[in-house]
Design an enzyme around this catalytic site. Structure first.
Site, PDB file in Angstrom:
ATOM      1  N   CYS A 125      48.053  39.793  43.029  1.00 21.84           N
ATOM      2  CA  CYS A 125      47.872  40.636  41.841  1.00 21.84           C
ATOM      3  C   CYS A 125      48.738  40.216  40.668  1.00 21.84           C
ATOM      4  O   CYS A 125      48.548  40.690  39.551  1.00 21.84           O
ATOM      5  CB  CYS A 125      48.129  42.098  42.193  1.00 21.84           C
ATOM      6  SG  CYS A 125      49.476  42.336  43.325  1.00 21.84           S
ATOM      7  N   HIS A 243      51.679  45.861  36.969  1.00 26.94           N
ATOM      8  CA  HIS A 243      52.609  44.729  37.131  1.00 26.94           C
ATOM      9  C   HIS A 243      52.865  44.120  35.752  1.00 26.94           C
ATOM     10  O   HIS A 243      51.953  43.975  34.946  1.00 26.94           O
ATOM     11  CB  HIS A 243      52.011  43.668  38.051  1.00 26.94           C
ATOM     12  CG  HIS A 243      52.042  44.017  39.514  1.00 26.94           C
ATOM     13  ND1 HIS A 243      52.540  45.203  39.998  1.00 26.94           N
ATOM     14  CD2 HIS A 243      51.616  43.307  40.597  1.00 26.94           C
ATOM     15  CE1 HIS A 243      52.435  45.210  41.327  1.00 26.94           C
ATOM     16  NE2 HIS A 243      51.878  44.085  41.721  1.00 26.94           N
TER      17      HIS A 243
HETATM   18  C1  2RA Z   1      52.968  43.436  45.746  1.00 31.04           C
HETATM   19  N1  2RA Z   1      51.603  41.510  45.165  1.00 31.04           N
HETATM   20  O1  2RA Z   1      52.940  43.767  44.558  1.00 31.04           O
HETATM   21  C2  2RA Z   1      52.095  42.319  46.275  1.00 31.04           C
HETATM   22  C3  2RA Z   1      50.972  42.836  47.128  1.00 31.04           C
HETATM   23  N2  2RA Z   1      50.086  43.690  46.441  1.00 31.04           N
HETATM   24  O2  2RA Z   1      53.691  43.983  46.573  1.00 31.04           O
END
Ligand code: 2RA
Length: 350
Positions: A125, A243
Site C-alpha cells: 500500500c 499512508h
Molecule cells: C502496513 N503496508 O501498512 C503494511 C500492510 N498493509 O502495515
C-alpha cells in the site's frame, strides 16, 4: 460473472465489496473468510463461507478472485482458485517478487496484466502511490536516486489494531478527564498503539524491515528499473487511515518546477496539490480522495545545483488506492468496469 473475495471480513475485503458493487453491479458474489459467518456490509447481509471449502472437489469455479489474506493463506488458496478457473489478484506479499507473476499498478504497468494472465500480485500500500508519482517523472526526466520516509496509518495493520487504537484512545481520554492526570502518564507506551514507531517487522541482516524492503524491491520491479537507487525508512503513526510518504527525488535530467508539476498533475489516478506548502495534503485528506494518490509539496531540494534534486509528498488511502482500488482497476483490464474511475483509461479507450 462470478466474483469471489477471500478475506471478505477484513478491512480491505470490505472496501473490495464496496468497489465491486460500483464496478460490476450485477456480478454474483462468493465471499470467503476463516470460518462460516454472516457479514453485514452497506445495509446488506452476506453469507461468508470458510475458505477451506474451496479445497473440496465440488467447489464451484468462477471468473475473478480477489485474495486479501496473510501470506500463508494466499499461498494455499491462489493455486486452487486458478485451478477453478478464476483470474486471481492477490494482495499478499507471496507472489510480488515472483518473476513469473506480474506485480501491477494500474496507471503505471497495467499492460503487464494480459488476457493470458491468470495471477497478478497487488503491490504494497506504500508502493502503489509512490510509483504513480514516480512513473510520470521517470518517463520525462529519468530517475536517479530516490529516498522515502513513510508514515503509515494503523489501519495498515488490520482491524484488530485499529479497534484497539480507537478503544484505548477513548479510554485514555476518559481516564484523563476523571483522574485529572496527564494523558501520557496513564498510558503504557508498550501497550498503547497510538505511538510513532518503526515499522520494523521481519528486519533482516541489512537492518531494514520487510516493509522497507517491499518499497525498494517492488518499486524496482514495477518501474522496470532493477538498478534503481532507492532507500526507505517506514514508520507506523497514530492515524486511523492514510499512508503519508516524504520523498526525495534525483532526476537524471534537470527540470524546473513547472515542468515537474505538469508531469505529476498529468499522471493517471493522481490528484496534484500545487504549491510548495502542499496545502491540504495530509494523511486524513486521503479519505476524501480514496481512489487517487495525493501528490504535492513539490520544492527544490535545498542541496540542488542543477534542477535534478527535488522533494515532494505522496499520500493515499491505504485501504483503497493502496489496495482495493488498484486491484479492481487491474481486474477491469479483463472485465471492463461500469464506473470509469475504476477502469484503466488506455484500455478503456481501445
Ligand atoms: C502496513 N503496508 O501498512 C503494511 C500492510 N498493509 O502495515
Amino acid at each position: 460473472m462470478r466474483i469471489c473475495i477471500l478475506g471478505a471480513t477484513g478491512l480491505v475485503g470490505s472496501e473490495l465489496l464496496t468497489l465491486i458493487a460500483r464496478a460490476w453491479p450485477t456480478a454474483e458474489l462468493a465471499l470467503y473468510a476463516s470460518r462460516d459467518q454472516t457479514l453485514a456490509h452497506g445495509g446488506d447481509t452476506h453469507e461468508v463461507q470458510a475458505a477451506s471449502s474451496l479445497e473440496r472437489g465440488d467447489a464451484p469455479g468462477g471468473d475473478l478472485a480477489f485474495v486479501a489474506l496473510d501470506d500463508q493463506y494466499s499461498a494455499r488458496y491462489c493455486p486452487r482458485l486458478v485451478e477453478l478457473g478464476y483470474r486471481v489478484i492477490d494482495k499478499s506479499n507471496t507472489y510480488r517478487m515472483n518473476p513469473e507473476v506480474p506485480l501491477v499498478v494500474a496507471g503505471v504497468n497495467h499492460h503487464r496484466a494480459t488476457s493470458a494472465t491468470k495471477l497478478v500480485a497487488n503491490p504494497n500500500c506504500t508502493t502503489i502511490p509512490l510509483t504513480l508519482a514516480l512513473e510520470p517523472l521517470r518517463a520525462r526526466f529519468g530517475l536517479g536516486e530516490i529516498t522515502v520516509s513513510s508514515y503509515q496509518a494503523i489501519s495498515g495493520a488490520g482491524l484488530a489494531p485499529l479497534s484497539r487504537f480507537v478503544d484505548m484512545t477513548v479510554e485514555g481520554f476518559t481516564r484523563m478527564q476523571t483522574a485529572g492526570e496527564l494523558w501520557g502518564e496513564l498510558l503504557d507506551p508498550a501497550e498503547y498503539p497510538g505511538n510513532v514507531v518503526p515499522h520494523s517487522g521481519k528486519t533482516d541482516d541489512s537492518g531494514f524491515s520487510s516493509e522497507e524492503r517491499k518499497l525498494v524491491n517492488e518499486s524496482r520491479k514495477i518501474l522496470e528499473l532493477p538498478e534503481l537507487g532507492i532507500s526507505a525508512q517506514c514508520c507506523r503513526v497514530p492515524v486511523p487511515a492514510g499512508h503519508y510518504e516524504n520523498v526525495w527525488i534525483e532526476l537524471e535530467r534537470g527540470a524546473d518546477a513547472e515542468e515537474i508539476s505538469e508531469a505529476l498533475a498529468s499522471g493517471p489516478f493522481v490528484h496534484y496539490h500545487p504549491g510548495a506548502d502542499g496545502a491540504g495534503l495530509t494523511a486524513l485528506a486521503t479519505v476524501h480522495r480514496r481512489d487517487h494518490a495525493l501528490v504535492g509539496r513539490l520544492r527544490k531540494d535545498n542541496r540542488d545545483t542543477d534542477g535534478r534534486r527535488w522533494c515532494l509528498t505522496v499520500a493515499a488511502d491505504n485501504l483503497r488506492l493502496g489496495a482495493a482500488t488498484n486491484a479492481v482497476r487491474i481486474a477491469s483490464a479483463w472485465f471492463p468496469a461500469s464506473d470509469p474511475l475504476l477502469g484503466i483509461p488506455s484500455l478503456r479507450q481501445a
